[in-house]
Design an enzyme around this catalytic site. Sequence first.
Site, PDB file in Angstrom:
ATOM      1  N   ASP A 132      32.810  38.819  31.923  1.00  0.00           N
ATOM      2  CA  ASP A 132      31.918  39.528  32.836  1.00  0.00           C
ATOM      3  C   ASP A 132      30.506  39.530  32.252  1.00  0.00           C
ATOM      4  O   ASP A 132      30.273  40.126  31.203  1.00  0.00           O
ATOM      5  CB  ASP A 132      32.410  40.957  33.034  1.00  0.00           C
ATOM      6  CG  ASP A 132      31.681  41.694  34.140  1.00  0.00           C
ATOM      7  OD1 ASP A 132      30.618  41.214  34.595  1.00  0.00           O
ATOM      8  OD2 ASP A 132      32.170  42.761  34.558  1.00  0.00           O
ATOM      9  N   ASN A 141      32.700  42.746  42.455  1.00  0.00           N
ATOM     10  CA  ASN A 141      32.387  41.755  43.488  1.00  0.00           C
ATOM     11  C   ASN A 141      30.876  41.524  43.623  1.00  0.00           C
ATOM     12  O   ASN A 141      30.350  41.353  44.714  1.00  0.00           O
ATOM     13  CB  ASN A 141      33.009  42.161  44.826  1.00  0.00           C
ATOM     14  CG  ASN A 141      33.001  41.050  45.876  1.00  0.00           C
ATOM     15  OD1 ASN A 141      32.805  41.325  47.054  1.00  0.00           O
ATOM     16  ND2 ASN A 141      33.217  39.815  45.489  1.00  0.00           N
ATOM     17  N   CYS A 148      29.265  39.675  40.632  1.00  0.00           N
ATOM     18  CA  CYS A 148      28.938  38.620  39.668  1.00  0.00           C
ATOM     19  C   CYS A 148      29.908  37.455  39.767  1.00  0.00           C
ATOM     20  O   CYS A 148      29.592  36.408  40.315  1.00  0.00           O
ATOM     21  CB  CYS A 148      28.932  39.155  38.234  1.00  0.00           C
ATOM     22  SG  CYS A 148      27.658  40.383  37.893  1.00  0.00           S
ATOM     23  N   ARG A 149      31.109  37.629  39.227  1.00  0.00           N
ATOM     24  CA  ARG A 149      32.043  36.521  39.064  1.00  0.00           C
ATOM     25  C   ARG A 149      32.718  36.065  40.349  1.00  0.00           C
ATOM     26  O   ARG A 149      32.730  34.875  40.660  1.00  0.00           O
ATOM     27  CB  ARG A 149      33.105  36.886  38.019  1.00  0.00           C
ATOM     28  CG  ARG A 149      32.509  37.114  36.641  1.00  0.00           C
ATOM     29  CD  ARG A 149      33.522  37.675  35.672  1.00  0.00           C
ATOM     30  NE  ARG A 149      33.881  39.036  36.052  1.00  0.00           N
ATOM     31  CZ  ARG A 149      34.863  39.734  35.507  1.00  0.00           C
ATOM     32  NH1 ARG A 149      35.614  39.191  34.561  1.00  0.00           N
ATOM     33  NH2 ARG A 149      35.110  40.965  35.879  1.00  0.00           N
ATOM     34  N   SER A 150      33.318  36.985  41.099  1.00  0.00           N
ATOM     35  CA  SER A 150      34.052  36.540  42.289  1.00  0.00           C
ATOM     36  C   SER A 150      33.140  35.993  43.387  1.00  0.00           C
ATOM     37  O   SER A 150      33.495  34.990  44.016  1.00  0.00           O
ATOM     38  CB  SER A 150      35.003  37.615  42.815  1.00  0.00           C
ATOM     39  OG  SER A 150      34.347  38.811  43.146  1.00  0.00           O
ATOM     40  N   CYS A 187      37.158  39.997  41.250  1.00  0.00           N
ATOM     41  CA  CYS A 187      36.644  40.519  39.982  1.00  0.00           C
ATOM     42  C   CYS A 187      36.531  42.032  40.121  1.00  0.00           C
ATOM     43  O   CYS A 187      37.088  42.618  41.041  1.00  0.00           O
ATOM     44  CB  CYS A 187      35.330  39.855  39.563  1.00  0.00           C
ATOM     45  SG  CYS A 187      33.873  40.291  40.513  1.00  0.00           S
TER      46      CYS A 187
END
Length: 159
Positions: A126, A15, A17-19, A12
């Site tokens: 995001d 690095n 939140c999402r990944s 993401c």
Amino acid sequence: MPSVPRKILFVCLGNICRSPAAEAVFRTLVANRGLDAVFEIDSVGTGGWHEGERADPRSRAEGERRGHDVDSRSRQVVASDLDHFEFIICMDRANHEAMTDLGAEEGKLHLLLEWHPSPDIDEVPDPYYGGEDGFVRMYELIEVACGKLLEEMLVEEES
């Protein structure tokens, strides 16, 4: 099962939140099936603003609520990642494009939601600038897609 681990990198922007959430979810799914030795799982950001930081507290809290240990530290992608990982799975098109610009092989690059059954969404939004509900939605999408991804990988190994 393969004799060497399948190497998966989730990507993401920052690095935090999402990944790292996708990394934690995939780790949980793999661990629940006793397949830890079969997978090498990591996550990175295309940007380095949060290098060394823990994931966003809202992401960690929602992950914990769902039974995932989001314990990674943020790091920015490095050139050796492009060769090392066989699957580079991006959360959105912008990061997919950034990885392409860095030289990632097209055959390795994917969007995570390629493994989500809804044709109406192809990117994990995001949640960073929003509220708690964005993290709930993020995990809903990631859990479904990671589950399908793992199932597909296991079926490929059996055939």
